[in-house]
Design an enzyme around this catalytic site. Structure first.
Site: not given
Ligand code: BES
Ligand code: ZN
Length: 635
Positions: A306, A330-331, A334, A353, A408, A416
């Site tokens: 996002e 989703h993005e 955010h 999330e 990570d 979520y």
């Molecule tokens: N912000 C997150 C990605 C993220 C979270 C990166 C924690 C590093 C640490 C992003 O918004 C996200 O949640 N992406 C998901 C999307 C899905 C839930 C719709 C993904 O990448 O799968």
């Molecule tokens: Zn997210």
């Protein structure tokens, strides 16, 4: 700065400087000076957040603005140049600024024309190395000259061969959670917010874009200027450089990508403007001017990120039928939950999330209707169950304890889907209209602030818990936030569109009908996913052959369907799908899609050999994060 704001800052200062360093909480009220006229935010205690993932010292010296000047060197695979950091002293005797770094080469530090002393500590494996800078008493800005390592954990350098166009190299950053420090020395904690400006110097043929104001008509001259006037946390600083083109989708929305996929992307995501309008209608004005998408090469390790004003998006969701566009919702969401109101530490990630996942469902319902929403909610609930069935109790807690852990490695559906389910329960209990009113107030009260779980609970105590004391209780809320599993009586998503799928699956499994006689002509992608994800763990080769023959699953071009199918194939050793599996692992670097496959393969010695082969072939094209997270499965 208005007098009110000045007062609030002064009071904040008093609170912060008055609190013992080792205490993790302050409960003083800030901004009591004009309680009457201020919105709720100033009556809320801001809990002093302990960030286990940053060496920086924002309680003593807080960075407020960055000015970057970086040259992009595709030959060396480095960024080099300098960053000027403006800072504020938070205590009278503050004399040292501590920044986070990882694998950076620091050549000098300057303030007011004088070279300053600095110390770069020994590196920690997860968290990098603290950079301490001695501050002259008259200084309010330092400039750090540095360059990145070609192995920077937050940067991926792609060769021309790894792009769609095959002609030019590509670069993108991914800072969340703690990788901004691998390309900028800064206070890499989400409770520190900075505005920024940047000058990015690239080869002339390429275009640079950032999580900032981007002018779609900027001339391609190799020098690009950016400005992000709103204060954002470091994990939202982002840069990409490549042979990028732009196509408008709506008045405020457009897409950047390599030319080969530009039209497909713009068509797939054409509803972005409608999503934006729908979200604003319910949850308050969009605060970030434009909302554009950047479509990355397939090695992008996430579905989406996002980055403000410019979400970074995997190309794996361009399915041709808009079936996977909840990622865009989703993005976009955010922009409210995460970018405007931000988690203060990674323990509080669920505030980002969980709220965003809740909003995603709401946006999908507004734009595509109730049935789409119901199906996505059921699939989300099932993803959550899979994690609840396998994660240790402590990792099922929303406000998770991450001390000493690499964020990570802790990534799961808990923040979520459990977070979203919690908010869904609040919505059900107080009624949708009232809950929307609450969310609107929440986004306003904490706009451009970083807050902890405890701040959120304090806010609830002053809002919903007071107004609906007959329907909500603090115990229940604490159970959701601090206990593993799900509270009894949690909402249960349901979808009528899945009833016929359950019947078809059961009839086929019991031998009542052949796969080819399943009436699936009108099934949408979600129904296929529901069909596949709920098959028994063990299936015979004959059964898999029958399914594959009837539905061509091995050749599905929908990356989610292919993922679910290939996972079944690995678990049941269905070899006809293995060439496709290999191709899938080598061509996609999105961690959510490849990690479960590597993990499943690593469960048997024969599987491990396949995983090792694919990984060896794919590794050079994978992002550092995908390498790090999957390496253990091929060892
Ligand atoms: N912000 C997150 C990605 C993220 C979270 C990166 C924690 C590093 C640490 C992003 O918004 C996200 O949640 N992406 C998901 C999307 C899905 C839930 C719709 C993904 O990448 O799968
Ligand atoms: Zn997210």
């Amino acid at each position: 700065m208005t007098i009110k704001k000045l007062l609030v800052s002064l009071l904040t200062l008093v609170v912060i400087s008055g609190c013992n360093e080792s205490s993790t909480k302050t409960t003083e009220l800030i901004g009591v000076a004009d309680k009457e006229s201020k919105p709720l935010e100033t009556q809320i205690a801001h809990h002093n957040a302990q960030d286990y993932h940053s060496f920086s010292n924002p309680d003593v010296v807080k960075v407020t603005h960055l000015n970057l000047d970086l040259s992009v060197d595709f030959t060396q695979q480095t960024l080099s140049g300098n960053v000027s950091l403006d800072f504020q002293r938070m205590t009278p005797d503050a004399d040292t600024l501590i920044l986070d770094t990882r694998d950076l080469v620091i050549s000098k530090v300057v303030s007011n024309g004088n070279v300053l002393e600095f110390n770069l500590a020994n590196a920690d494996n997860f968290f990098g190395a603290a950079l301490s800078i001695k501050l002259p008493s008259d200084s309010s800005q330092v400039t750090v000259y540095y360059n990145t390592s070609s192995k920077a954990s937050g940067v991926q350098w792609l060769t021309p061969a790894q792009t769609a166009g095959k002609k030019y190299p590509f670069l993108f950053t991914q800072a969340q959670a703690i990788h901004a420090r691998s390309f900028i020395p800064l206070q890499d904690s989400p409770q520190v917010r900075v505005t920024y400006e940047a000058t990015i110097r690239t080869p002339k043929a390429l275009l640079a874009v950032m999580s900032a104001a981007n002018d779609p008509d900027t001339p391609r001259d190799g020098v690009y200027e950016f400005s992000m006037p709103q204060p954002i946390p470091s994990y939202l600083i982002a840069l990409a450089v490549g042979d990028l083109n732009f196509k408008a989708m709506g008045e405020r929305t457009g897409v950047y990508s390599e030319i080969g996929i530009l039209d497909a992307a713009a068509a797939e995501f054409e509803d972005t403007e409608s999503m934006l309008i729908a979200t604003e209608k319910n949850f308050g004005a969009y605060s970030w001017d434009r909302y554009d998408l950047l479509i990355l090469p397939p090695s992008f390790p996430f579905g989406g990120m996002e980055n403000p004003r410019l979400s970074f998006i995997t190309p794996t969701v361009i399915a041709g039928d808009k079936s996977l566009v909840s990622l865009i919702a989703h993005e976009l969401a955010h922009s409210w939950s995460g970018n405007t109101v931000t988690n203060a530490t990674w323990r509080d990630l669920w505030l980002n999330e969980g709220f965003t996942t809740y909003l995603t469902y709401r946006i999908m319902e507004m734009v595509y209707g109730e049935e789409r929403f119901n199906m996505e909610a059921v699939l989300g609930r099932q993803d959550l169950q899979a994690d609840l069935d396998t994660l240790k109790p402590n990792d099922q807690i929303l406000a998770i304890n991450l001390k000493g852990r690499d964020p990570d490695e802790v990534f799961s559906n808990i923040p979520y889907e459990k977070g979203a389910l919690f908010l869904r329960e609040l919505e059900h209990k107080v009624g949708r209209a009232n809950f929307d009113q609450f969310l609107l107030g929440y986004f306003e009260a904490f706009a451009f602030q970083s807050i902890t779980t405890d701040d959120f609970i304090s806010y609830l105590e002053q809002t919903l818990l007071q107004d609906y004391s007959d329907k909500l209780s603090k115990e229940r809320i604490e159970e959701w936030i601090f206990e593993p599993g799900l509270p009894k009586g949690a909402p249960v998503p349901e979808s009528d569109a899945f009833t016929s799928v359950d019947k078809a699956r059961n009839d086929w499994l019991s031998g009542t009908i052949a796969a080819s006689n399943i009436d699936s002509d009108n099934w949408v992608v979600h129904q296929w996913l529901y069909f596949l994800n709920n098959l028994p763990a063990e299936l015979s080769s004959a059964q898999l052959t029958e399914l594959d023959k009837a539905f061509g699953l091995t050749n599905s071009t929908n990356n989610e369907i292919a993922h679910s199918w290939l996972l079944i194939c690995v678990n049941n050793w269905y070899q006809p799908a293995f060439p496709r599996l290999n191709e899938y692992l080598v061509s996609i670097g999105r961690n959510k899609l490849v990690k479960p496959l590597y993990k499943a393969l690593s469960a048997t010695p024969e599987g491990k050999v396949i995983a090792q082969k694919a990984f060896a072939k794919a590794k050079a094209g994978y992002h550092p994060l995908t390498v790090k997270v999957n390496e253990k499965f091929v060892k």
